[in-house]
Design an enzyme around this catalytic site. Sequence first.
Site, PDB file in Angstrom:
ATOM      1  CB  CYS A  77      -1.113  -0.075   1.325  1.00 36.76           C
ATOM      2  SG  CYS A  77      -1.669   1.396   1.668  1.00 36.76           S
ATOM      3  CB  CYS A  80       0.673   1.254   4.485  1.00 36.76           C
ATOM      4  SG  CYS A  80      -0.860   0.771   4.015  1.00 36.76           S
ATOM      5  CG  ASP A 444      32.453  27.090 -18.733  1.00 35.76           C
ATOM      6  OD1 ASP A 444      32.993  28.094 -18.627  1.00 35.76           O
ATOM      7  OD2 ASP A 444      33.014  25.811 -18.576  1.00 35.76           O
ATOM      8  CG  ASP A 624      33.840  21.707 -18.025  1.00 37.26           C
ATOM      9  OD1 ASP A 624      33.583  22.669 -18.167  1.00 37.26           O
ATOM     10  OD2 ASP A 624      34.888  20.861 -18.334  1.00 37.26           O
ATOM     11  CG  ASP A 628      32.120  25.938 -14.826  1.00 38.43           C
ATOM     12  OD1 ASP A 628      31.822  27.035 -14.954  1.00 38.43           O
ATOM     13  OD2 ASP A 628      32.781  25.128 -15.372  1.00 38.43           O
TER      14      ASP A 628
END
Length: 729
Positions: A77, A80, A444, A624, A628
């Site tokens: 459930c 539940c 970037d 990357d 950054d």
Amino acid sequence: MNKYIYNISIDCPNCAKKVERELQKDSRIESAQLDFNNKKLHVTTSLSRDEIIKMSQNISDEIFFENTYIYKAKIDCAECAKKVERALNENKSVSFASFDFPKEKLTVKTTLSKSEIEKICKDVEDEIVLLEEDIDTDDSQRNDLIKITLAVVIFIIAFISKIPYLYLISYAIAGYEVLLKAIKNIFKGKIFDENFLMSIATVGAVVLSSFSEAAAVMIFYQIGEYFQQKAVRKSRKSIKALLDISAKEALLEDGSIVSVEEIEVGSIIVVRPGEKVALDGTVIEGVSSLDEKALTGESIPVDVEVGSNVLSGSINLSSPIKIKVTKRYDESTATKIVQLIETNNDKKSSSEQFITKFSRYYTPLVCLLALIVALVVPLIIGEPFSPWIYRAMELLVVSCPCALVLSIPLSYFASIGAFARHGVLVKGSDVVEKLSKVNKVAFDKTGTLTKGELCVSSVVNLTELDILPYLASLESSSTHPIAKAIVNYYNKSLFQVSKLVEIPGKGVMGTINGQIYYAGNSKLFKSVPKVNETVVYFGKDETVLGFVTLSDQIKEDALLAVKNLKNLGVQEVTMISGDKAETCKEVANKLDLDSYHAELLPDQKLSTLKSMMGANNTVLYCGDGINDAPSLAQADIGVSMGTAGSDAAIEQSDMVIVSDNPSKISKAIKISRKTEVIVKENIIFSLLIKLIVIVLSIIGLSSMWLAIFSDVGVALIAVINAMRSGKSK
């Protein structure tokens, strides 16, 4: 020195002081501070995390450290499961609890022991099964199907033979487990769960001699539950298939087969055709093709040769290759992908948070309304109780919120599977929700829109002499990236160079075929042609004979990435870079960007990004590098590159593109928008149907059949609709 912050549990102030004091005495510990009020232990030390825990517990057995437990949790459930999660989060010794019902995964961060966690769960739902391994549900599903089939057969016999008491047998077969659970829960004081509501409604129908309806309601309820679980199970299998990308063992060069966790960086592994690449590395022998579909979502095999970087989880298709390992198992691409997929549901979307709160109040309110309809209304209007009790039974069936509690998390769960199949990993369903609202994108430049490596873009000969073989020969002994780029571009046999001399700050000189040549920057020559790009001049004496220009090459699909984003209605696509203005302008023009920002330091990048953000904007930043990381953390959605990206960038990002292709962002936005539409469809559809049936039940125009449809039928339709989130192509 390592800095650790522990969440702890300790009730004795004197014990806390003793732990702090004894830790401070150890010469290997630079500092130790135990914050008794906030239950935090801060330690700076050369020791490991586990060594500090062991030392502290030896000092005092009153201190308990927070652990993270991950269970495979089986429960039928969805509501539940929410109750279990709520009970755990309400415990003061639990800092975090998340029950991912679609994945059958329960995550708990707590200072409690495993037995204490299990007791809390069992007190809420004694049917829950907690394991630390996969659960095979084939047998239980088969038994459910047999039970439903038997109940249906007896129901049909009762209908044909007109023997009413056969309906009771059919009802008992289909509903005995529901009735048993309801009785157990009553003794626990839980009267608003699905088992209790279904039991009261159908028992009431039996009391009113509506035997066929009672049996039919229970049978259709069980059929609906069966198909719901089947749909959820199918989705679970698809995610498990995504997680099965890591090799468990690898073949070493000496012929031994060892666990991938034991292999160190620098080891040589052999990957035969049909086998998975166990660890990230570089090909040192052999030529082959790799299937990276499970990692990047790309169906076209990738050709690799000596020097090629390969990702763990890819499959070797043709010839044996030898790979020098560059990353340990816990740092490899496949491992990170698995970790990201497994932990993606720790952060809930606002829709999921709404449903969690809604289900707390909705069921009790409808039950109260049913009580009023059954007892108060007939007293007020002076009518018999029987028809109004029947209407109240219908309301009890309607009051189950399963359609919403199950379908909405499943929508996000299925969509996250679709993301992963396309080589995009998201760290939570809240990211999917925010992604659908993106209206500004900032990239970037280096490593994101461009390849991040210099390549020769042009060769200019100012005389009849072809300068490239001479220049490449002079640069062949250098390890500088520019020199490597020139040599790689020429890629032919070189001249013999003698008397090679490096001229600091200027370049090199060397003798080729008896003639002295120079290669380097403008300082080597009297006058040089002005060039905006990175340039290497070549000449003899003080005369320039030619030059080569180098530039960072734009990724093949960067133009497609920008074009697709604009087609999706993104208002602004910009570039935020620390590179020179001239270079940024050239890239921006080639990619048709709306704007660009150049020559920025990391803090200036962050300020520029903040200026784009606002109440009406949802900004995605894609980068990357380590520089950054602040911007990735600040943006509404931070996107990093899985292969080229630094660990800091990946850690701070909300989304990871495994293949490093920025065009995947537009695909991710499409999937997220489709998911949000499906979530809204399910919310509106479920609530609207339930509201209509509630009104019809009160005024006497509904039936138990319609009530069961508004519960089980609507839940099943919502679940099937939710599965569409995972069908994105």
